[in-house]
Scaffold this active site. Structure first.
Site, PDB file in Angstrom:
ATOM      1  CG  ASN A  13      -2.262  -0.726   0.848  1.00 36.43           C
ATOM      2  OD1 ASN A  13      -2.970  -0.289  -0.050  1.00 36.43           O
ATOM      3  ND2 ASN A  13      -2.531  -1.795   1.515  1.00 36.43           N
ATOM      4  CG  MET A  89       1.054  -5.665  11.235  1.00 32.17           C
ATOM      5  SD  MET A  89      -0.615  -5.319  10.656  1.00 32.17           S
ATOM      6  CE  MET A  89      -1.504  -6.648  11.438  1.00 32.17           C
ATOM      7  NE  ARG A  90       3.648  -2.423  18.968  1.00 36.11           N
ATOM      8  CZ  ARG A  90       3.560  -3.188  20.057  1.00 36.11           C
ATOM      9  NH1 ARG A  90       3.445  -4.486  19.947  1.00 36.11           N
ATOM     10  NH2 ARG A  90       3.562  -2.641  21.252  1.00 36.11           N
ATOM     11  CG  ASN A 106      -5.747   1.107   9.023  1.00 36.56           C
ATOM     12  OD1 ASN A 106      -4.663   0.712   8.617  1.00 36.56           O
ATOM     13  ND2 ASN A 106      -6.733   0.298   9.337  1.00 36.56           N
ATOM     14  CG  HIS A 108     -10.139  -3.319   8.221  1.00 32.20           C
ATOM     15  ND1 HIS A 108      -9.359  -3.881   9.199  1.00 32.20           N
ATOM     16  CD2 HIS A 108     -11.205  -4.136   8.068  1.00 32.20           C
ATOM     17  CE1 HIS A 108      -9.949  -4.990   9.640  1.00 32.20           C
ATOM     18  NE2 HIS A 108     -11.068  -5.161   8.970  1.00 32.20           N
ATOM     19  CB  VAL A 143      -8.821  -1.545  17.040  1.00 29.55           C
ATOM     20  CG1 VAL A 143      -8.251  -2.165  15.777  1.00 29.55           C
ATOM     21  CG2 VAL A 143      -7.699  -1.250  18.018  1.00 29.55           C
ATOM     22  CB  ALA A 172     -10.180  -3.308  -3.660  1.00 28.62           C
ATOM     23  CD  GLU A 173      -5.814  -3.663   1.500  1.00 32.95           C
ATOM     24  OE1 GLU A 173      -4.590  -3.685   1.294  1.00 32.95           O
ATOM     25  OE2 GLU A 173      -6.352  -4.277   2.450  1.00 32.95           O
TER      26      GLU A 173
HETATM   27  N1  LIG Z   1      -5.753   2.869  18.180  1.00 31.67           N
HETATM   28  C1  LIG Z   1      -5.709   2.275  16.965  1.00 31.67           C
HETATM   29  N2  LIG Z   1      -4.553   1.734  16.541  1.00 31.67           N
HETATM   30  C2  LIG Z   1      -4.508   1.097  15.327  1.00 31.67           C
HETATM   31  C3  LIG Z   1      -3.314   0.518  14.896  1.00 31.67           C
HETATM   32  C4  LIG Z   1      -3.249  -0.191  13.714  1.00 31.67           C
HETATM   33  C5  LIG Z   1      -4.383  -0.293  12.911  1.00 31.67           C
HETATM   34  C6  LIG Z   1      -4.289  -1.093  11.656  1.00 31.67           C
HETATM   35  N3  LIG Z   1      -5.037  -2.331  11.812  1.00 31.67           N
HETATM   36  C7  LIG Z   1      -4.732  -3.234  12.821  1.00 31.67           C
HETATM   37  C8  LIG Z   1      -5.785  -3.817  13.519  1.00 31.67           C
HETATM   38  C9  LIG Z   1      -5.525  -4.724  14.531  1.00 31.67           C
HETATM   39  C10 LIG Z   1      -4.220  -5.066  14.866  1.00 31.67           C
HETATM   40  C11 LIG Z   1      -3.960  -6.073  15.983  1.00 31.67           C
HETATM   41  O1  LIG Z   1      -4.872  -6.515  16.680  1.00 31.67           O
HETATM   42  N4  LIG Z   1      -2.654  -6.445  16.142  1.00 31.67           N
HETATM   43  C12 LIG Z   1      -2.275  -7.422  17.141  1.00 31.67           C
HETATM   44  C13 LIG Z   1      -1.860  -6.677  18.388  1.00 31.67           C
HETATM   45  C14 LIG Z   1      -0.558  -5.918  18.144  1.00 31.67           C
HETATM   46  C15 LIG Z   1      -0.220  -5.052  19.343  1.00 31.67           C
HETATM   47  O2  LIG Z   1      -0.131  -5.601  20.470  1.00 31.67           O
HETATM   48  O3  LIG Z   1      -0.104  -3.799  19.140  1.00 31.67           O
HETATM   49  C16 LIG Z   1      -3.154  -4.493  14.171  1.00 31.67           C
HETATM   50  C17 LIG Z   1      -3.411  -3.574  13.142  1.00 31.67           C
HETATM   51  C18 LIG Z   1      -5.594   0.302  13.300  1.00 31.67           C
HETATM   52  C19 LIG Z   1      -5.657   1.003  14.518  1.00 31.67           C
HETATM   53  C20 LIG Z   1      -6.880   1.607  15.008  1.00 31.67           C
HETATM   54  O4  LIG Z   1      -7.956   1.588  14.346  1.00 31.67           O
HETATM   55  N5  LIG Z   1      -6.861   2.229  16.226  1.00 31.67           N
END
Ligand SMILES: Nc1nc2ccc(CNc3ccc(C(=O)NCCCC(=O)O)cc3)cc2c(=O)[nH]1
Length: 200
Positions: A13, A89-90, A106, A108, A143, A172-173
């Site tokens: 991306n 991925m954090r 982001n 998804h 999230v 598509a992304e």
């Molecule tokens: N607060 C916030 N932060 C995000 C960080 C990444 C992403 C990308 N999509 C993601 C959505 C979920 C994850 C996830 O559950 N990772 C495993 C746990 C990793 C960890 O411990 O950090 C990672 C990226 C989206 C968000 C969001 O919507 N809100």
């Protein structure tokens, strides 16, 4: 507008955003790529495009907040206006998402609010849906729950598994993410007070 892209992996991306940002009408330039993984191939993509890169390993920081603060320091150093998460991925801390509210998006790999979390394509296969796609949304503390800027639909074909569907979603992304960034960078879209999208 100056854009930073946060990555953890191959950055397909990121490449789509780099290619799109060569078009002046995007209203933005990618000024920085931050990766939390030293070997992310996306770093090579950025270097090839002459974009500054920074690796910040989250393991070097005692807390999520301190890791995010280090990222935020880099963003300030580079006078960043907008942030794109491209396979980052954090999970970001509440403070960070509040500071960048309305300026961070982001992509998804599912049609939110369906199939939140890590494996959108697998969830779609397991649920037996006939359409899937991707969603570009503002990033909120909760999230995958931010206001939606752009969605793109793809069909689920007979015989699809998570991998074949994920590949079609990725295509598509690569269309939806640059489209959403352009809307945000040119001010066509802003995040309203009640967490609703406002179209100008
Ligand atoms: N607060 C916030 N932060 C995000 C960080 C990444 C992403 C990308 N999509 C993601 C959505 C979920 C994850 C996830 O559950 N990772 C495993 C746990 C990793 C960890 O411990 O950090 C990672 C990226 C989206 C968000 C969001 O919507 N809100």
């Amino acid at each position: 507008k100056r854009v930073a892209v946060l990555i953890s992996g191959s950055g397909t991306n990121l490449q789509a955003l780099i290619d799109a940002s060569n078009d002046r009408s995007m209203g933005c330039e990618i000024a920085l790529v931050i990766s939390n993984k030293a070997k992310a191939f996306g770093i090579e993509r950025a270097k090839k495009a002459g974009i500054a890169t920074k690796v910040l390993c989250h393991k070097d920081y005692p807390s999520r907040e301190e890791f995010d603060a280090a990222m935020d320091e880099e963003l300030s150093k580079f006078n960043i206006d907008l942030v794109c998460l491209a396979g980052f991925m954090r999970i970001l801390s509440k403070d960070f998402t509040m500071k960048w509210r309305g300026k961070m998006i982001n992509v998804h790999p599912a049609l939110l609010p369906l199939f939140r979390g890590m494996d959108g394509a697998q969830q779609a296969i397991d649920a037996g849906v006939r359409i899937s796609g991707c969603t570009v949304h503002f990033v909120e503390a909760d999230v995958d729950a931010g206001a939606i800027l752009v969605q793109e639909v793809v069909p689920v074909e007979v015989g699809d598994d998570a991998d074949s569907l994920q590949k079609r979603i990725q295509g598509a992304e690569h269309k939806a993410f640059p489209q959403a960034l352009k809307l945000l960078a040119t001010g066509k879209v802003v995040l309203g007070e009640n967490n609703k999208i406002v179209w100008n």
